[in-house]
Each structure stands twice: as C-alpha cells, then as structure tokens.
Scaffold this active site. Structure first.
Site, mmCIF file in Angstrom:
data_model
loop_
_atom_site.group_PDB
_atom_site.id
_atom_site.type_symbol
_atom_site.label_atom_id
_atom_site.label_comp_id
_atom_site.label_asym_id
_atom_site.label_seq_id
_atom_site.Cartn_x
_atom_site.Cartn_y
_atom_site.Cartn_z
ATOM 1 N N HIS A 146 0.789 -1.227 0.000
ATOM 2 C CA HIS A 146 0.000 0.000 0.000
ATOM 3 C C HIS A 146 0.829 1.289 0.000
ATOM 4 O O HIS A 146 0.508 2.264 0.673
ATOM 5 C CB HIS A 146 -0.957 0.027 1.177
ATOM 6 N N HIS A 220 -9.696 2.159 0.341
ATOM 7 C CA HIS A 220 -9.650 1.028 1.276
ATOM 8 C C HIS A 220 -10.747 1.122 2.340
ATOM 9 O O HIS A 220 -10.530 0.784 3.511
ATOM 10 C CB HIS A 220 -8.278 0.981 1.954
ATOM 11 N N GLU A 359 -11.705 -3.490 -2.882
ATOM 12 C CA GLU A 359 -10.735 -2.522 -3.389
ATOM 13 C C GLU A 359 -10.530 -2.760 -4.891
ATOM 14 O O GLU A 359 -9.900 -3.731 -5.285
ATOM 15 C CB GLU A 359 -9.406 -2.668 -2.643
#
Length: 394
Positions: A146, A220, A359
């Site tokens: 991420h 997210h 996502e």
C-alpha cells in the site's frame, strides 16, 4: 470527525430542485394530488479539524437529496463515515472508522483511505523498470504494501470543491516527489469524490508522471451493512463478477497463475454468504486466514468500460452495496486481521471479520508479473480509473 460534530458548517450546493405533480385546478369532487417529496440538491459542507505536519485538515460532508451522507477528510483522502438507510428507512453507519483525527494518526489499518502509489503488495519490495531496479519499503511480511511507510493514506491532500455535470465534487490533489517511498518519477494525482441522487459515491482517479513509473490507486473503505457494526459480516451475501482469482503464497504474493474459482471457496459467481466457506481448510483459505485475494473481473483485458464488479446484500437490514469499476480486478478482504483492539465509531470494538473491503485495482505484484495487465505509466500518458459504490435496499 463525525456528522454530529458538524455544527456551524459552510454549505455549498446547487439551487433547490422542486418536483411536483397533479393538476393546477380542482373541483368540488376531486381532491388535489399530493406533491412529491422535495428532493434537495446534492451539497458539500466542510469544517476544519486541525493540522498534520503544519498543514490544515478539513472534514467534508457530501449529502444528496435522499439523505445519504459521506464524510471525507483531506488527510489521507479518508472516507470517515457513510450513513445509509435500511429497509425501514433508518440511517446508520455502514463503514468502519474513528471519531477523531487523532485516532487516525495513531493507528489506522487503512480505514477509508486513498491508497498509493501502489495499492496492494509488491514482492520483496522490489521491481525493475526499463532495466533499473527500484527498492521500496518492506512493510508487510518482507513485501511492500500500500505505498510503503508513508503512502498516500498518510499525506494531507490539497482540497477544492468543483461542480461537474451539475454535481458538486470534492477534488483532492497531491504531488508525489520523484523518489518518494522509492518510486521513480514525480507523480501528480487528482482524486474526485462525488455523490449523486442515485446514492452513488463516485471516485475518479487521475495521474500524470514525468518519468516511467508504476501506479495502482484504490480506496480502502471497510464496510459493514448491519448498521453501526452491530455484528460481524459473515451473514452478508456476496456476488463477485469473476470466474478467476489470483492465488497467492504464504506471504500473500501472487504465484503468477490465474485460477478458476469453480469448486473452490473463492466461487462467488452466485450470491453466497461470506461465512459459508470462510473457515474451510483449503490451506486456511489459501494462507489469508480468510478472504484477502484479488478477483479477475469478467471483462475484456483491454476494456476500460465501467462494469459491475460485485454486489453485497445484508439480509437483516436489507441494505445493498453495488460496486462498478473500470479496473480489471477487485481485492475482497474480510477483516481477518481485526482483533478487537481498535475502538471505532461510537465506541464499537472492531472484532475479527467486522468489516469487508472491495478494493478495485490492478492485480497485486503486477510490476513483477509480466503476464498481468501493465501498471506502467509513462510521460505523456494519463492514468485514469473510475469506481462507483452504490447503496440501496432490497
């Protein structure tokens, strides 16, 4: 950072939309037809919430005429709250998050955040582009996750309000410097959130670079459609428009194969309760301890049309969530790493599997997987993707 704190806000919107029906005149035997309920125009309100590293933070509330409310912070582009109705018209919280900015700064497992420069994982924190190897932070089981130690979820975005197609939208901008978190190229990113009268929260992502780089942006947000996270998400019924998924190894890095979902716990081609197979052995749901995988959406490889990715229904509340995207994949995550240590909105303890994520994205580790759709962005090109989260009841 919640709706009940939004006193004294500045409200921005469009002129009031009035809808009525019936005749202009009546006689003694005919009663006038009642006017339809006024549909208030979409609007945006905002208030300051503090500062992070000397930069001001604000909380923006998007509201439509049907009562849906979405709170978004320019810190991390975080969706901090979504209020949506159940089948009886009761509006409740349908996301996981915190009540204050301080809590997001202290500990946040990406609740509601914009994620980048690369959403999901890159194996061993390393990739090669145009013959040069780039080293990234290894912040998850020896891999990159991420965007690294300080990804886009931890920066203060520059906010503006802009009207597009008669809808007010929150526009967030950020420039990621060349070399930030190890990535090449200066990347200029624009993300726009908008909420329409059809209860659709739309997210448009755009980016440009001055050097070849890799980009994979997503949001997210954790959802729980029971309302105010009354219980876990195991009774939610999920459909994912995908005949294949991305299998992973023990560190959740793709093996490079794209496997069929048939006769596996990963088959959500028909509406399926999350809890039905989540504890099936199948290598403990293939090493994730539950679902934490990318599904390959049923669409032509090079298509960028907006298509349905998934639908979720919560039987008790009647709430539904539909997801539409231009992306080739969607990561379905079932809150496997929540453990009750976090106290969220309204004092709720977030236990294991108290939230799920959908996502929309390119596949994990694509920079190291030449058979996967490319995530390379070059100078002169424009990265653009769109995702819609639509709320309803059945």
């Amino acid at each position: 950072m919640k709706n009940h704190m939004l006193s004294g806000l500045v409200v921005l919107g469009m002129s009031l939309l009035m809808i009525s029906c019936g005749s202009d005149t009546t006689d003694s035997t005919t009663e006038p037809e009642p006017a339809e309920t006024e549909l208030k125009p979409p609007a945006i309100a905002f208030k300051p919430t503090g500062n992070v590293k000397g930069k001001g933070t604000q909380l923006y509330t998007l509201t439509n005429g049907r009562g849906i409310k979405v709170d978004i912070s320019n810190y991390g582009g975080i969706v901090t709250s979504i209020l949506a109705p159940d089948k009886d018209g009761n509006f409740e919280e349908v996301t996981l998050g915190f009540d204050t900015l301080r809590q997001y700064l202290e500990t946040n497992p990406f609740f509601g955040a914009l994620v980048g420069r690369y959403g999901n994982r890159i194996a061993k924190g390393q990739f090669t582009l145009d013959g040069q190897t780039y080293n990234l932070a290894k912040n998850n089981m020896g891999n990159h996750l991420h965007g690294g130690e300080e990804g886009f979820d931890k920066v203060v975005w520059s906010p503006t309000i802009k009207e597009v197609n008669d809808l007010p939208g929150l526009v967030l901008k950020y420039t990621s410097a060349d070399g930030e978190e190890g990535y090449p190229g200066k990347l200029d990113i624009t993300v726009m959130y908008s909420l329409n009268q059809d209860n659709e929260l739309k997210i448009d992502y755009t980016a440009k670079t001055d050097k070849p780089t890799v980009v994979n942006l997503t949001n997210h947000t954790y959802f729980n459609l029971t309302g105010n996270a009354k219980r876990d998400i195991l009774d939610h019924v999920v459909t994912i428009k995908a005949n294949r998924y991305v299998p992973v190894d023990e560190t959740l890095i793709p093996t490079g194969e794209l496997e069929r979902v048939n006769d596996t716990p990963f088959d959500f081609t028909q509406p399926t309760r999350i809890g039905d197979r989540i504890d099936a052995d199948h290598q403990q749901i293939e090493y994730g301890g539950g679902y934490d995988h990318c599904w390959v959406l049923n669409r032509p490889r090079d298509s960028d049309e907006l298509t349905m990715a998934a639908k979720v229904r919560e039987p008790n509340s009647g709430r539904t969530l539909e997801v539409y995207t231009t992306e080739p994949g969607v990561q379905f995550y079932t809150g496997n790493f929540l453990d009750g240590s976090l106290t969220g909105i309204g004092g709720v303890k977030y236990e294991k599997r108290y939230g799920f994520c959908l996502e929309t994205e390119h596949f994990p580790d694509s920079p190291n997987q030449p058979s996967f759709p490319s995530v390379v962005l070059k100078p002169g090109e424009t990265y653009h993707t769109t995702t819609i989260y639509k709320f309803g009841v059945e």
